[in-house]
Scaffold this motif. Structure first.
Motif, PDB file in Angstrom:
ATOM      1  N   GLU A   1     124.314 -13.004  74.840  1.00 25.74           N
ATOM      2  CA  GLU A   1     123.233 -12.813  74.054  1.00 25.74           C
ATOM      3  C   GLU A   1     122.417 -14.139  73.635  1.00 25.74           C
ATOM      4  O   GLU A   1     123.049 -15.195  73.637  1.00 25.74           O
ATOM      5  CB  GLU A   1     123.067 -11.725  72.999  1.00 25.74           C
ATOM      6  CG  GLU A   1     123.619 -10.450  73.510  1.00 25.74           C
ATOM      7  CD  GLU A   1     122.631  -9.716  73.886  1.00 25.74           C
ATOM      8  OE1 GLU A   1     121.833 -10.092  74.547  1.00 25.74           O
ATOM      9  OE2 GLU A   1     122.532  -8.321  73.424  1.00 25.74           O
ATOM     10  N   PRO A   2     121.349 -14.356  73.455  1.00 27.64           N
ATOM     11  CA  PRO A   2     120.623 -15.672  72.978  1.00 27.64           C
ATOM     12  C   PRO A   2     121.054 -16.055  71.760  1.00 27.64           C
ATOM     13  O   PRO A   2     121.198 -17.262  71.404  1.00 27.64           O
ATOM     14  CB  PRO A   2     119.145 -15.166  72.438  1.00 27.64           C
ATOM     15  CG  PRO A   2     118.781 -14.047  73.716  1.00 27.64           C
ATOM     16  CD  PRO A   2     120.003 -13.212  73.767  1.00 27.64           C
ATOM     17  N   ASP A   3     121.883 -15.184  70.781  1.00 30.52           N
ATOM     18  CA  ASP A   3     122.418 -15.620  69.525  1.00 30.52           C
ATOM     19  C   ASP A   3     123.794 -15.998  69.703  1.00 30.52           C
ATOM     20  O   ASP A   3     124.594 -16.517  68.767  1.00 30.52           O
ATOM     21  CB  ASP A   3     122.275 -14.475  68.497  1.00 30.52           C
ATOM     22  CG  ASP A   3     122.978 -13.068  68.850  1.00 30.52           C
ATOM     23  OD1 ASP A   3     123.502 -13.071  69.903  1.00 30.52           O
ATOM     24  OD2 ASP A   3     123.156 -12.301  68.163  1.00 30.52           O
ATOM     25  N   GLY A   4     124.376 -15.846  71.030  1.00 35.39           N
ATOM     26  CA  GLY A   4     125.792 -16.523  71.273  1.00 35.39           C
ATOM     27  C   GLY A   4     126.776 -15.249  71.129  1.00 35.39           C
ATOM     28  O   GLY A   4     127.707 -15.355  71.709  1.00 35.39           O
ATOM     29  N   SER A   5     126.127 -13.908  70.746  1.00 37.51           N
ATOM     30  CA  SER A   5     127.079 -13.061  70.893  1.00 37.51           C
ATOM     31  C   SER A   5     127.377 -12.400  72.335  1.00 37.51           C
ATOM     32  O   SER A   5     126.572 -12.876  73.158  1.00 37.51           O
ATOM     33  CB  SER A   5     126.643 -11.804  70.026  1.00 37.51           C
ATOM     34  OG  SER A   5     125.505 -11.004  70.611  1.00 37.51           O
ATOM     35  N   ALA A   6     128.492 -11.905  72.636  1.00 34.85           N
ATOM     36  CA  ALA A   6     128.878 -11.434  73.982  1.00 34.85           C
ATOM     37  C   ALA A   6     128.759  -9.990  74.104  1.00 34.85           C
ATOM     38  O   ALA A   6     129.383  -9.286  73.144  1.00 34.85           O
ATOM     39  CB  ALA A   6     129.943 -11.975  74.366  1.00 34.85           C
ATOM     40  N   VAL A   7     128.171  -9.305  75.214  1.00 34.32           N
ATOM     41  CA  VAL A   7     128.418  -7.910  75.410  1.00 34.32           C
ATOM     42  C   VAL A   7     129.568  -7.713  76.429  1.00 34.32           C
ATOM     43  O   VAL A   7     129.192  -8.525  77.590  1.00 34.32           O
ATOM     44  CB  VAL A   7     127.202  -7.260  75.754  1.00 34.32           C
ATOM     45  CG1 VAL A   7     127.267  -5.744  76.369  1.00 34.32           C
ATOM     46  CG2 VAL A   7     125.880  -7.152  74.895  1.00 34.32           C
ATOM     47  N   LEU A   8     130.620  -7.126  76.101  1.00 33.10           N
ATOM     48  CA  LEU A   8     131.537  -7.082  77.122  1.00 33.10           C
ATOM     49  C   LEU A   8     131.946  -5.575  77.415  1.00 33.10           C
ATOM     50  O   LEU A   8     131.728  -4.520  76.743  1.00 33.10           O
ATOM     51  CB  LEU A   8     132.892  -7.629  76.125  1.00 33.10           C
ATOM     52  CG  LEU A   8     132.798  -8.859  75.725  1.00 33.10           C
ATOM     53  CD1 LEU A   8     134.292  -9.285  74.841  1.00 33.10           C
ATOM     54  CD2 LEU A   8     132.603  -9.948  76.683  1.00 33.10           C
ATOM     55  N   ARG A   9     132.513  -5.260  78.779  1.00 32.58           N
ATOM     56  CA  ARG A   9     132.785  -4.078  79.065  1.00 32.58           C
ATOM     57  C   ARG A   9     134.363  -3.948  79.134  1.00 32.58           C
ATOM     58  O   ARG A   9     134.938  -4.798  79.806  1.00 32.58           O
ATOM     59  CB  ARG A   9     132.280  -3.779  80.549  1.00 32.58           C
ATOM     60  CG  ARG A   9     130.691  -3.478  80.535  1.00 32.58           C
ATOM     61  CD  ARG A   9     130.053  -3.463  81.892  1.00 32.58           C
ATOM     62  NE  ARG A   9     130.322  -2.091  82.607  1.00 32.58           N
ATOM     63  CZ  ARG A   9     129.525  -1.203  82.841  1.00 32.58           C
ATOM     64  NH1 ARG A   9     128.373  -1.062  82.326  1.00 32.58           N
ATOM     65  NH2 ARG A   9     129.789  -0.362  83.709  1.00 32.58           N
ATOM     66  N   VAL A  10     134.868  -3.072  78.309  1.00 26.85           N
ATOM     67  CA  VAL A  10     136.288  -2.936  78.311  1.00 26.85           C
ATOM     68  C   VAL A  10     136.877  -1.745  78.762  1.00 26.85           C
ATOM     69  O   VAL A  10     136.324  -0.736  78.409  1.00 26.85           O
ATOM     70  CB  VAL A  10     136.847  -3.145  77.066  1.00 26.85           C
ATOM     71  CG1 VAL A  10     138.068  -3.148  76.881  1.00 26.85           C
ATOM     72  CG2 VAL A  10     136.315  -4.430  76.220  1.00 26.85           C
ATOM     73  N   LEU A  11     137.791  -1.757  79.871  1.00 25.07           N
ATOM     74  CA  LEU A  11     138.207  -0.362  80.393  1.00 25.07           C
ATOM     75  C   LEU A  11     139.743  -0.359  79.901  1.00 25.07           C
ATOM     76  O   LEU A  11     140.563  -1.305  80.156  1.00 25.07           O
ATOM     77  CB  LEU A  11     138.500  -0.793  81.879  1.00 25.07           C
ATOM     78  CG  LEU A  11     138.959   0.480  82.842  1.00 25.07           C
ATOM     79  CD1 LEU A  11     137.696   1.749  82.561  1.00 25.07           C
ATOM     80  CD2 LEU A  11     138.857   0.122  84.359  1.00 25.07           C
ATOM     81  N   SER A  12     140.235   0.824  79.597  1.00 24.38           N
ATOM     82  CA  SER A  12     141.572   1.206  79.252  1.00 24.38           C
ATOM     83  C   SER A  12     141.732   2.276  80.353  1.00 24.38           C
ATOM     84  O   SER A  12     141.201   3.299  80.635  1.00 24.38           O
ATOM     85  CB  SER A  12     141.844   1.866  77.967  1.00 24.38           C
ATOM     86  OG  SER A  12     143.095   1.966  77.783  1.00 24.38           O
ATOM     87  N   TYR A  13     143.056   2.047  81.028  1.00 23.87           N
ATOM     88  CA  TYR A  13     143.605   3.156  82.242  1.00 23.87           C
ATOM     89  C   TYR A  13     144.925   3.070  82.283  1.00 23.87           C
ATOM     90  O   TYR A  13     145.718   1.784  82.482  1.00 23.87           O
ATOM     91  CB  TYR A  13     142.834   2.407  83.561  1.00 23.87           C
ATOM     92  CG  TYR A  13     142.525   3.153  84.375  1.00 23.87           C
ATOM     93  CD1 TYR A  13     142.646   4.401  84.388  1.00 23.87           C
ATOM     94  CD2 TYR A  13     141.765   2.543  85.754  1.00 23.87           C
ATOM     95  CE1 TYR A  13     142.408   5.496  85.529  1.00 23.87           C
ATOM     96  CE2 TYR A  13     141.475   3.733  86.657  1.00 23.87           C
ATOM     97  CZ  TYR A  13     141.559   4.999  86.490  1.00 23.87           C
ATOM     98  OH  TYR A  13     141.224   5.903  87.425  1.00 23.87           O
ATOM     99  N   ASN A  14     145.476   4.099  82.240  1.00 25.46           N
ATOM    100  CA  ASN A  14     146.868   4.477  82.694  1.00 25.46           C
ATOM    101  C   ASN A  14     147.035   4.601  84.107  1.00 25.46           C
ATOM    102  O   ASN A  14     146.491   5.532  84.680  1.00 25.46           O
ATOM    103  CB  ASN A  14     147.598   5.449  82.011  1.00 25.46           C
ATOM    104  CG  ASN A  14     148.865   5.967  82.160  1.00 25.46           C
ATOM    105  OD1 ASN A  14     149.374   5.655  83.318  1.00 25.46           O
ATOM    106  ND2 ASN A  14     149.683   6.065  81.141  1.00 25.46           N
ATOM    107  N   ILE A  15     147.724   3.912  84.901  1.00 23.61           N
ATOM    108  CA  ILE A  15     147.636   3.521  86.216  1.00 23.61           C
ATOM    109  C   ILE A  15     148.840   4.503  86.941  1.00 23.61           C
ATOM    110  O   ILE A  15     149.057   4.264  88.408  1.00 23.61           O
ATOM    111  CB  ILE A  15     147.140   2.445  86.914  1.00 23.61           C
ATOM    112  CG1 ILE A  15     148.337   1.392  86.498  1.00 23.61           C
ATOM    113  CG2 ILE A  15     145.989   2.055  86.581  1.00 23.61           C
ATOM    114  CD1 ILE A  15     148.466  -0.041  87.223  1.00 23.61           C
TER     115      ILE A  15
END
Length: 263
Positions: free
Chosen positions: A13-27
């Motif tokens: 983002e312009p303010d320096g924050s980050a949008v992250l996608r996090v996945l949790s998965y038992n494989i």
């Protein structure tokens, strides 16, 4: 037909924050359809993948590396060295440090551990932990305390933890975690709720948690609505089908979009 709003995409983002996608998965040690598994992970477009039951035995590193490559990720840490939990990441992440932690062995039970790391996304610094808690209630409860202690000792303001808890939200272990952390699904429901078993889910035993300063934009299981012939992926993740989600492993994935403030 109900259309699910798309989950936020990764970005700075312009303010320096980050949008992250996090996945949790038992494989499930990659004992099922590994091509479907790779397709599901890739379609989620994650920045971080918190894996449980990564391969632990013969050529385990090679197996995990193949999955990472096939799904557009790289191995960050974990696997057999953490007794099953692992963390994969996209090339967007800069790794500051990693540590695999073996927990005290409860006689008669499987060894458990944490895969942990501190990573940076542009100006954002984030602690990361993948876990697979025990089958016995007292053991799980103690491991939850160790998880909170581990996060507190990382020296970071913001952190995310995820994994297979072997317990639902009404359990005391889940409650212990949510006294300190946000349950991302409860904070911003998106998609489905139940994660196990993949062939007919009735329980939510997989979850993603975040520290209080992290904004949860959405969290849940990618939808399992049937895909009309020739229109696969339009009801859920692009490029995969309901069959992929069921065939990849015995759990369903949990996907979250998080906005993490600048360090």
């Amino acid at each position: 037909m109900v259309t699910l709003p798309p989950l936020e995409s990764s970005r700075t983002e312009p303010d320096g924050s980050a949008v992250l996608r996090v996945l949790s998965y038992n494989i499930r040690s990659m004992r099922d359809d590994t091509d479907a598994l790779a397709r599901v992970i890739a379609a989620c477009a994650p920045d971080l993948v918190l894996v449980q039951e990564a391969p632990r035995f013969f050529r385990w590193r090679k197996k995990l590396a193949r999955l990472a490559a096939a799904s557009g990720q790289v191995i960050l840490t974990g696997g057999a060295t953490a007794a099953g939990p692992a963390v994969l990441c996209s090339l967007r992440a800069t790794v500051e440090r990693t540590e695999d932690v073996l927990l005290p062995l409860t006689p008669g039970h499987h060894r458990r551990g944490f895969a942990t790391a501190v990573v940076r996304f542009a100006g954002v610094r984030l602690g990361v932990l993948s876990c697979h808690l025990g089958l016995h209630g007292d053991e799980r409860y103690e491991q939850a305390g160790m998880l909170l202690d581990r996060l507190a000792g990382m020296g970071v303001e913001h952190a995310v933890a995820g994994g297979d808890l072997n317990e639902g939200p009404s359990g005391r272990t889940f409650a212990r975690l949510t006294t300190v952390l946000q349950d991302c699904r409860a904070s911003a429901p998106w998609g489905g709720e139940h994660t196990f078993p993949s062939t007919g889910p009735t329980r939510r035993i997989d979850a993603i948690f975040a520290t209080k300063g992290v904004e949860v934009l959405g969290c849940g299981v990618p939808p399992l609505l049937p895909d009309p012939p020739g229109r696969e992926g339009l009801h859920g993740l692009p490029g995969i089908t309901e069959h992929d989600l069921r065939a990849a492993t015995d759990h369903l994935p949990v996907l979250a979009a998080l906005r993490v403030p600048r360090a």
